[in-house]
Scaffold this motif. Sequence first.
Motif, PDB file in Angstrom:
ATOM      1  N   THR A   1      31.188  16.825  10.071  1.00  0.00           N
ATOM      2  CA  THR A   1      30.629  17.126  11.190  1.00  0.00           C
ATOM      3  C   THR A   1      31.037  18.022  12.126  1.00  0.00           C
ATOM      4  OG1 THR A   1      31.573  15.231  12.296  1.00  0.00           O
ATOM      5  CG2 THR A   1      29.599  14.675  11.378  1.00  0.00           C
TER       6      THR A   1
ATOM      7  N   ASN B   1      27.493  21.740  17.289  1.00  0.00           N
ATOM      8  CA  ASN B   1      26.536  22.942  17.269  1.00  0.00           C
ATOM      9  C   ASN B   1      25.925  23.026  18.544  1.00  0.00           C
ATOM     10  OD1 ASN B   1      24.794  24.909  16.697  1.00  0.00           O
ATOM     11  ND2 ASN B   1      24.931  24.658  14.476  1.00  0.00           N
TER      12      ASN B   1
ATOM     13  N   GLY C   1      26.929  21.979  21.313  1.00  0.00           N
ATOM     14  CA  GLY C   1      27.244  20.670  21.636  1.00  0.00           C
ATOM     15  C   GLY C   1      26.558  19.354  21.015  1.00  0.00           C
ATOM     16  N   TYR C   2      25.916  19.578  19.991  1.00  0.00           N
ATOM     17  CA  TYR C   2      25.446  18.593  19.326  1.00  0.00           C
ATOM     18  C   TYR C   2      26.026  18.466  17.847  1.00  0.00           C
ATOM     19  CZ  TYR C   2      22.069  17.970  22.845  1.00  0.00           C
ATOM     20  OH  TYR C   2      21.751  17.838  24.301  1.00  0.00           O
ATOM     21  N   SER C   3      25.864  17.241  17.210  1.00  0.00           N
ATOM     22  CA  SER C   3      26.629  17.211  15.974  1.00  0.00           C
ATOM     23  C   SER C   3      25.674  17.518  14.851  1.00  0.00           C
ATOM     24  CB  SER C   3      27.008  15.633  15.711  1.00  0.00           C
ATOM     25  OG  SER C   3      28.066  15.268  16.649  1.00  0.00           O
ATOM     26  N   THR C   4      26.218  18.594  13.964  1.00  0.00           N
ATOM     27  CA  THR C   4      25.397  18.956  12.789  1.00  0.00           C
ATOM     28  C   THR C   4      26.576  18.814  11.501  1.00  0.00           C
ATOM     29  OG1 THR C   4      26.032  21.291  12.992  1.00  0.00           O
ATOM     30  CG2 THR C   4      23.972  20.667  13.974  1.00  0.00           C
ATOM     31  N   LEU C   5      25.887  18.676  10.195  1.00  0.00           N
ATOM     32  CA  LEU C   5      26.777  18.525   9.057  1.00  0.00           C
ATOM     33  C   LEU C   5      26.922  20.149   8.686  1.00  0.00           C
ATOM     34  CD1 LEU C   5      25.324  15.574   7.503  1.00  0.00           C
ATOM     35  CD2 LEU C   5      27.672  15.743   8.017  1.00  0.00           C
TER      36      LEU C   5
END
Lengths: 115, 114
Positions: free
Chosen positions: B93, B96, B98-102
Amino acid sequence: DVKVTQSSRYLVKRTGEKVFLECVQDMDHENMFWYRQDPGLGLRLIYFSYDVKMKEKGDIPEGYSVSREKKERFSLILESASTNQTSMYLCASSLERGPGHREAFFGQGTRLTVV
Amino acid sequence: GNSVTQMEGPVTLSEEAFLTINCTYTATGYPSLFWYVQYPGEGLQLLLKATKADDKGSNKGFEATYRKETTSFHLEKGSVQVSDSAVYFCALTSLNSGYSTLTFGKGTMLLVSP
């Protein structure tokens, strides 16, 4: 169990067509993602959304757009399909916070061929 | 930026052999680490995960330990089966906007013969 459903397993479209790929999740997840998968390149993030009507570009957004009008549904749009967009497209969803945070659940994939 | 590097495949083994698939990562902060598996014609399924250093994830006989000092998360199984033939993806993780992406590695195909 979380279920992420993509509307089509296989699609064949012509160059220049407008193409819609639909994805629905049933677990009230905040985050939804679109990836494309190509041999030797792995999975690359196209767009993601963390809330209704919100979207963020991923690593390869060119030639694509997205729509999220309802929390459970996330659509990928190819405005004018081209042969280099032939690929496997994978939708995923995840919680933004709380137990299970960051764990993504995937749909079965849509194999798109543009001729 | 963040990245994941996996050993290239295919990895070809006989049934009951020991499996290792190497995965190393580059990341800022404290990512969570994952192994996903993709069986032929299907989407990805989560195989196991680890959320902090020294955690061991395990599932279906597969194991991986989060090693912060070597930035690695190698996948192991003591005795593979034909049904384990699939593509395995290491992922982490990252934030991106401020948010979680894989972020995924390129995948390693495993072929197990009887």
